[in-house]
Design a protein around this motif. Sequence first.
Motif, PDB file in Angstrom:
ATOM      1  N   LYS A   1       0.950   4.130  -2.929  1.00  0.00           N
ATOM      2  CA  LYS A   1       0.569   5.512  -2.648  1.00  0.00           C
ATOM      3  C   LYS A   1       1.650   6.499  -3.076  1.00  0.00           C
ATOM      4  O   LYS A   1       1.360   7.647  -3.401  1.00  0.00           O
ATOM      5  CB  LYS A   1       0.278   5.675  -1.155  1.00  0.00           C
ATOM      6  CG  LYS A   1      -1.014   5.007  -0.710  1.00  0.00           C
ATOM      7  CD  LYS A   1      -1.205   5.109   0.790  1.00  0.00           C
ATOM      8  CE  LYS A   1      -2.474   4.376   1.237  1.00  0.00           C
ATOM      9  NZ  LYS A   1      -2.631   4.404   2.717  1.00  0.00           N
TER      10      LYS A   1
ATOM     11  N   ASP B   1       0.830  -1.214   0.000  1.00  0.00           N
ATOM     12  CA  ASP B   1       0.000   0.000   0.000  1.00  0.00           C
ATOM     13  C   ASP B   1       0.857   1.252   0.000  1.00  0.00           C
ATOM     14  O   ASP B   1       0.567   2.216  -0.716  1.00  0.00           O
ATOM     15  CB  ASP B   1      -0.913   0.013   1.237  1.00  0.00           C
ATOM     16  CG  ASP B   1      -2.075  -0.954   1.126  1.00  0.00           C
ATOM     17  OD1 ASP B   1      -2.366  -1.387  -0.005  1.00  0.00           O
ATOM     18  OD2 ASP B   1      -2.678  -1.274   2.158  1.00  0.00           O
ATOM     19  N   ARG B   2       1.941   1.248   0.800  1.00  0.00           N
ATOM     20  CA  ARG B   2       2.781   2.448   0.912  1.00  0.00           C
ATOM     21  C   ARG B   2       3.478   2.752  -0.410  1.00  0.00           C
ATOM     22  O   ARG B   2       3.488   3.901  -0.875  1.00  0.00           O
ATOM     23  CB  ARG B   2       3.818   2.253   2.027  1.00  0.00           C
ATOM     24  CG  ARG B   2       4.744   3.460   2.207  1.00  0.00           C
ATOM     25  CD  ARG B   2       3.939   4.719   2.551  1.00  0.00           C
ATOM     26  NE  ARG B   2       4.778   5.908   2.526  1.00  0.00           N
ATOM     27  CZ  ARG B   2       5.521   6.323   3.546  1.00  0.00           C
ATOM     28  NH1 ARG B   2       5.488   5.644   4.691  1.00  0.00           N
ATOM     29  NH2 ARG B   2       6.249   7.400   3.462  1.00  0.00           N
TER      30      ARG B   2
END
Length: 729
Positions: free
Chosen positions: A22, A18-19
């Motif tokens: 993003k 996810d990081r």
Amino acid sequence: MKVLITGGYGFIGSHIADRFHKEGHDVVIIDNLSTGKREHVTFKHKNYQLSIDDPKCEEVYRSNKFDIVVHMAAQVSVTDSILHPARDAEANVSGLINMLNLSRSFNVSKFIYASSAAVYGVQQHMPIKEDAECSPLSPYGMSKLVGERYAGKWTEWYGLDTLGFRFSNVYGPRQSVIGEGGVITTFLNRALAGQDIVIHGDGSQTRDFIYVEDVADVIYRASLSQVTGVYNVSTGTECSVKELVDYVQELQPVKNITYGSSRIGDIDRSVLSNERVQNDLDWAPLYSIAEGLQRTFSYFQREQAAAESAATKVQRASSGLRAYKSLLKQVQPFGENLLAFGLTAWLTLNGDIGVGTAIDVKFFYITIMGILYGNKQAIVAVMLSIGLYIFERLEEGNEFISLLYIPDFFFQIAIYLFIGLVVGYSIERKNNQIEQQQVKIAELEDKYEFLNGVYHDVREVKEELQLRILNAGDSYGKIYSITKELESLEPEKVFTATVNVVKSIMSAPFVCIYTVNRDASYLRLVASSGTSGAATANSLKVSDHAYISTVIHDRQMFINKQLIDNAPLMCAPIYDKGTVSAVVMIDGLPFEKFSLYHQNLFKTTVDLVTSALSKSFAYIQATEDRRYIEGTPLLRDEVFQEIVASKRLAFKEHHTPYLILRSSGDHVDHIRETSRAIAAMLRETDYIGRHADGHVLVLLSGTSREDVESVMERFARRGISLTLVEEDQ
């Protein structure tokens, strides 16, 4: 940047994925889904359902060209490692070696992997630092320590940058109850379910609990750094199990707390020092244990509510359907066998085709059952046929005992048995061969689907690149033409071209270039594309601006992340012979372009400019005797006119100010003395030439009409009279 995350559907791996997503990077995941769940990662990405020791992983590397590999796939249960040490070593050592080998072979820039606080074992001094002697208490800790040694050797032998993190007890959303950190998940789930909480030991044992998003943050920062080796990742704070239960009770009342015996491999105290990772990566944990537990508790509340509403319906429907299908599968062959036997019995008893006739339908019945269902149903058909045969004999008036004395009675039974066994065995053998072939076909189809997926991935990337090239044709043309401009050997032309390069590539509305004076105390404007906010200053005093000192003295690119007033968004140094000779600044970028990608793009662009300027400076030094009139600071006419042309072009394109002044009242015979006197008062960015009538011409860079009077007064105090010849209008 393309990032491979092994175990990317797992607890920690999914948060890391996810990081990176993003931050705008391409994410690829390898996971065998033994513990991970696809629903943990919801954004669009490539994925491969493979074990990390599968030979197919090579095809994944070959078709993707990864920049960073984050290796999170592992066996994480201490208890399971004690019960199955070989399986633990296979996952945590063999899998790691395969990933290291592939990363080395396919030129991965950085390999980041997960280690554990379990490598330390029992320690006397707290908090535990990285240089503490490692003495693991479980096969899990041993496998992690061995993995660190392998990674270190791959760095030493092959030059692969490896970075390992010894995590303390990680917790947070999506965590299962497996592993040491799973104690928080266990406590929260039991509290939500209204069950007792069981504490192993007396509850005084301490752990260093760290929230999973802090872990994802440190790994992302590490991927952008040059740091290698092994680091602790922790909060540096001890929390006892009793304290943890108190935190849980604040969120959800606990029905009852019971105490059990300590688990094998558990230690009494554990807290890791995070001082080294804070210093080297400029990182610190954001979440306290209370904040992290609150976020984790909210997640499990939502998950439990959703699961309870759906699970009951699905479980009832699926369990009933499964039971029905299982029963049907078992009963159907017997039912069809009995149906066929009923038809056989009717034909035999009513159709005059039984024993003593030319056709015995029971032979066909046995053969058909053997062909359809194999050995098991063939034997059942034989038993039923024998029973029917005996019934026929009894109907003919024979006594049962007398049947034993009829010569062809046993012969007939033997034929039934022979047909049943031969047909049943043959079909069973054939079915086994077919199953084996089907297994091989399935394996080949699986391999084909995998390779076909890789092929389509490669095609997709190729088509995307082609589309980008077609759509960016004008941009490539502009960059090519600007690059040709940078090939000039005249610094003034390179400065002007640099503004075009940076403005075009970065899409930055405001670009300016300053040169650094000899003692690095002032910056002088030599080229700009316009003004940003207030008018762009013609000169800047280094000591008045902290960000300029950082760029010049620390030789680091400045990124205005704090959005400091009167400072550009980005600023980078230009080097000449190891010293900072100029500074490039940009401002006015849209917010969405103030990203890591554009920071790297700016650095690359400045490196390109640095190379071009180094060549021009080297050329000027090599031809200095041919640029100046011998014995004077006067530029030769053709050189001076070339610089003037560059200034005019810079003003035409970017409104960069300049002035040209002419000396008056001096005699041509004294031009040498006049030029020397003027040169002593000029900056590094100013030039002296010669007018057609023999008088001295002074070119002042970055000086506008508003400054002309003060400039003339300064020269007049030295007895030099100047008049304006040409200005920026």
